[in-house]
Design a protein around this motif. Structure first.
Motif, PDB file in Angstrom:
ATOM      1  N   VAL A  72       0.838  -1.205   0.000  1.00  0.00           N
ATOM      2  CA  VAL A  72       0.000   0.000   0.000  1.00  0.00           C
ATOM      3  C   VAL A  72       0.870   1.250   0.000  1.00  0.00           C
ATOM      4  CG1 VAL A  72      -1.637   1.340   1.382  1.00  0.00           C
ATOM      5  CG2 VAL A  72      -2.031  -1.089   0.999  1.00  0.00           C
ATOM      6  N   ASP A  73       1.906   1.266   0.839  1.00  0.00           N
ATOM      7  CA  ASP A  73       2.808   2.427   0.867  1.00  0.00           C
ATOM      8  C   ASP A  73       3.520   2.619  -0.469  1.00  0.00           C
ATOM      9  OD1 ASP A  73       2.186   3.217   3.419  1.00  0.00           O
ATOM     10  OD2 ASP A  73       3.928   2.273   4.350  1.00  0.00           O
ATOM     11  N   PHE A  74       3.996   1.520  -1.054  1.00  0.00           N
ATOM     12  CA  PHE A  74       4.688   1.606  -2.338  1.00  0.00           C
ATOM     13  C   PHE A  74       3.760   2.147  -3.426  1.00  0.00           C
ATOM     14  CE2 PHE A  74       5.835  -0.317  -6.431  1.00  0.00           C
ATOM     15  CZ  PHE A  74       7.114   0.207  -6.581  1.00  0.00           C
ATOM     16  N   LEU A  75       2.543   1.617  -3.493  1.00  0.00           N
ATOM     17  CA  LEU A  75       1.590   2.079  -4.508  1.00  0.00           C
ATOM     18  C   LEU A  75       1.198   3.538  -4.286  1.00  0.00           C
ATOM     19  CD1 LEU A  75      -0.695  -1.068  -4.899  1.00  0.00           C
ATOM     20  CD2 LEU A  75       1.029  -0.205  -6.503  1.00  0.00           C
ATOM     21  N   PHE A  76       1.075   3.930  -3.020  1.00  0.00           N
ATOM     22  CA  PHE A  76       0.753   5.325  -2.717  1.00  0.00           C
ATOM     23  C   PHE A  76       1.853   6.253  -3.226  1.00  0.00           C
ATOM     24  CE2 PHE A  76       1.474   8.934   0.131  1.00  0.00           C
ATOM     25  CZ  PHE A  76       0.324   9.669  -0.149  1.00  0.00           C
ATOM     26  N   VAL A  77       3.108   5.938  -2.899  1.00  0.00           N
ATOM     27  CA  VAL A  77       4.228   6.780  -3.324  1.00  0.00           C
ATOM     28  C   VAL A  77       4.317   6.803  -4.848  1.00  0.00           C
ATOM     29  CG1 VAL A  77       6.745   7.025  -3.289  1.00  0.00           C
ATOM     30  CG2 VAL A  77       5.525   6.465  -1.178  1.00  0.00           C
ATOM     31  N   LEU A  78       4.188   5.651  -5.480  1.00  0.00           N
ATOM     32  CA  LEU A  78       4.258   5.559  -6.944  1.00  0.00           C
ATOM     33  C   LEU A  78       3.135   6.370  -7.604  1.00  0.00           C
ATOM     34  CD1 LEU A  78       5.919   4.081  -9.153  1.00  0.00           C
ATOM     35  CD2 LEU A  78       4.153   2.318  -9.096  1.00  0.00           C
ATOM     36  N   LEU A  79       1.924   6.225  -7.104  1.00  0.00           N
ATOM     37  CA  LEU A  79       0.788   6.958  -7.670  1.00  0.00           C
ATOM     38  C   LEU A  79       0.923   8.461  -7.422  1.00  0.00           C
ATOM     39  CD1 LEU A  79      -1.871   6.406  -9.164  1.00  0.00           C
ATOM     40  CD2 LEU A  79      -2.998   6.282  -6.939  1.00  0.00           C
ATOM     41  N   PHE A  80       1.363   8.834  -6.229  1.00  0.00           N
ATOM     42  CA  PHE A  80       1.535  10.254  -5.921  1.00  0.00           C
ATOM     43  C   PHE A  80       2.569  10.868  -6.860  1.00  0.00           C
ATOM     44  CE2 PHE A  80       2.734  14.075  -3.820  1.00  0.00           C
ATOM     45  CZ  PHE A  80       1.636  14.449  -3.056  1.00  0.00           C
ATOM     46  N   LEU A  81       3.692  10.197  -6.993  1.00  0.00           N
ATOM     47  CA  LEU A  81       4.750  10.702  -7.862  1.00  0.00           C
ATOM     48  C   LEU A  81       4.292  10.753  -9.321  1.00  0.00           C
ATOM     49  CD1 LEU A  81       7.729  11.617  -7.938  1.00  0.00           C
ATOM     50  CD2 LEU A  81       8.350   9.229  -8.267  1.00  0.00           C
ATOM     51  N   GLY A  82       3.645   9.709  -9.783  1.00  0.00           N
ATOM     52  CA  GLY A  82       3.221   9.659 -11.172  1.00  0.00           C
ATOM     53  C   GLY A  82       2.102  10.626 -11.514  1.00  0.00           C
ATOM     54  N   VAL A  83       1.075  10.685 -10.658  1.00  0.00           N
ATOM     55  CA  VAL A  83      -0.097  11.500 -10.975  1.00  0.00           C
ATOM     56  C   VAL A  83       0.081  12.941 -10.519  1.00  0.00           C
ATOM     57  CG1 VAL A  83      -2.569  11.811 -10.555  1.00  0.00           C
ATOM     58  CG2 VAL A  83      -1.672   9.533 -10.994  1.00  0.00           C
ATOM     59  N   ARG A  84       0.341  13.130  -9.234  1.00  0.00           N
ATOM     60  CA  ARG A  84       0.361  14.509  -8.722  1.00  0.00           C
ATOM     61  C   ARG A  84       1.589  15.284  -9.163  1.00  0.00           C
ATOM     62  NH1 ARG A  84      -2.320  14.840  -2.830  1.00  0.00           N
ATOM     63  NH2 ARG A  84      -1.918  17.043  -3.161  1.00  0.00           N
ATOM     64  N   ILE A  85       2.717  14.627  -9.284  1.00  0.00           N
ATOM     65  CA  ILE A  85       3.922  15.337  -9.696  1.00  0.00           C
ATOM     66  C   ILE A  85       4.100  15.234 -11.216  1.00  0.00           C
ATOM     67  CG2 ILE A  85       6.421  15.500  -9.427  1.00  0.00           C
ATOM     68  CD1 ILE A  85       4.715  16.343  -6.933  1.00  0.00           C
ATOM     69  N   GLY A  86       4.015  14.038 -11.769  1.00  0.00           N
ATOM     70  CA  GLY A  86       4.225  13.850 -13.212  1.00  0.00           C
ATOM     71  C   GLY A  86       3.117  14.435 -14.064  1.00  0.00           C
ATOM     72  N   VAL A  87       1.918  13.866 -13.956  1.00  0.00           N
ATOM     73  CA  VAL A  87       0.783  14.347 -14.745  1.00  0.00           C
ATOM     74  C   VAL A  87       0.425  15.778 -14.330  1.00  0.00           C
ATOM     75  CG1 VAL A  87      -1.655  13.970 -15.305  1.00  0.00           C
ATOM     76  CG2 VAL A  87      -0.109  12.019 -15.121  1.00  0.00           C
ATOM     77  N   GLY A  88       0.473  16.053 -13.021  1.00  0.00           N
ATOM     78  CA  GLY A  88       0.179  17.403 -12.540  1.00  0.00           C
ATOM     79  C   GLY A  88       1.128  18.442 -13.097  1.00  0.00           C
ATOM     80  N   GLY A  89       2.401  18.087 -13.208  1.00  0.00           N
ATOM     81  CA  GLY A  89       3.376  19.003 -13.795  1.00  0.00           C
ATOM     82  C   GLY A  89       3.085  19.287 -15.255  1.00  0.00           C
ATOM     83  N   ARG A  90       2.692  18.248 -15.973  1.00  0.00           N
ATOM     84  CA  ARG A  90       2.344  18.422 -17.392  1.00  0.00           C
ATOM     85  C   ARG A  90       1.104  19.303 -17.543  1.00  0.00           C
ATOM     86  NH1 ARG A  90       3.528  19.293 -22.402  1.00  0.00           N
ATOM     87  NH2 ARG A  90       2.150  18.283 -23.864  1.00  0.00           N
ATOM     88  N   LEU A  91       0.086  19.061 -16.713  1.00  0.00           N
ATOM     89  CA  LEU A  91      -1.123  19.881 -16.767  1.00  0.00           C
ATOM     90  C   LEU A  91      -0.829  21.338 -16.397  1.00  0.00           C
ATOM     91  CD1 LEU A  91      -3.803  17.503 -15.202  1.00  0.00           C
ATOM     92  CD2 LEU A  91      -3.579  18.192 -17.591  1.00  0.00           C
ATOM     93  N   LEU A  92       0.038  21.526 -15.403  1.00  0.00           N
ATOM     94  CA  LEU A  92       0.395  22.894 -15.013  1.00  0.00           C
ATOM     95  C   LEU A  92       1.113  23.595 -16.155  1.00  0.00           C
ATOM     96  CD1 LEU A  92       0.451  25.092 -12.833  1.00  0.00           C
ATOM     97  CD2 LEU A  92       2.658  24.169 -12.117  1.00  0.00           C
TER      98      LEU A  92
END
Length: 158
Positions: A72-92
């Motif tokens: 759960v911790d691994f998936l949380f970190v992976l999803l946070f990094l991928g979606v909020r930082i990666g995809v979020g950075g692209r959207l910003l």
């Protein structure tokens, strides 16, 4: 937000996250403009929330310190990094480079992304500490094995 304020369970960063989300919703309702951008930001911000809830349930039930808690911790970190930082950075980037969104919408998007980075730094510290603890525990276990490396016969002292 009300829960966090009443029970004082969260810090300034989480309260900022909730405040920016509420202000973003109010802003697009008042402006009748840029609702798609704000909804995308809020969705991206909340997509990791189920893992936080699962983590809480695992803690409460005593199963957090197991392989399931690690997954759960691994998936949380992976999803946070991928979606909020990666995809979020692209959207910003798309939002800031587009002439369509109003400057206040661009500012709100940048503020929300900054909050995501503050969260990311905190999550990175957590992941580093947890990984180091797991590694040290593993190293200690390998130094003092539970089973002898013999074939079941008593070794002769030399």
């Amino acid at each position: 937000m009300c829960w966090c304020i009443y029970f004082q369970t969260e810090g300034l960063v989480m309260l900022s996250h909730h405040s920016l989300s509420i202000l973003g919703i109010v802003m697009v309702l008042a402006l009748e403009y840029s609702a798609v951008e704000v909804n995308a930001v809020i969705f991206g911000s909340e997509v990791t929330n189920p893992f936080l809830q699962i983590r809480w349930f695992l803690r409460e039930s005593g199963y957090y310190h197991s392989w399931l808690g690690d997954v759960v911790d691994f998936l949380f970190v992976l999803l946070f990094l991928g979606v909020r930082i990666g995809v979020g950075g692209r959207l910003l980037y798309c939002e800031l480079s587009s002439p369509v969104p109003l400057p206040v919408v661009k500012l709100a998007g940048a503020a929300m992304y900054a909050v995501s980075w503050i969260f990311m730094l905190s999550i990175g510290r957590f992941a580093w500490r947890k990984s180091n603890h797991k590694y040290k525990t593993w190293r200690e276990g390998s130094r003092h094995p539970l089973h002898s490396h013999s074939n079941g016969h008593i070794k002769k002292a030399c």
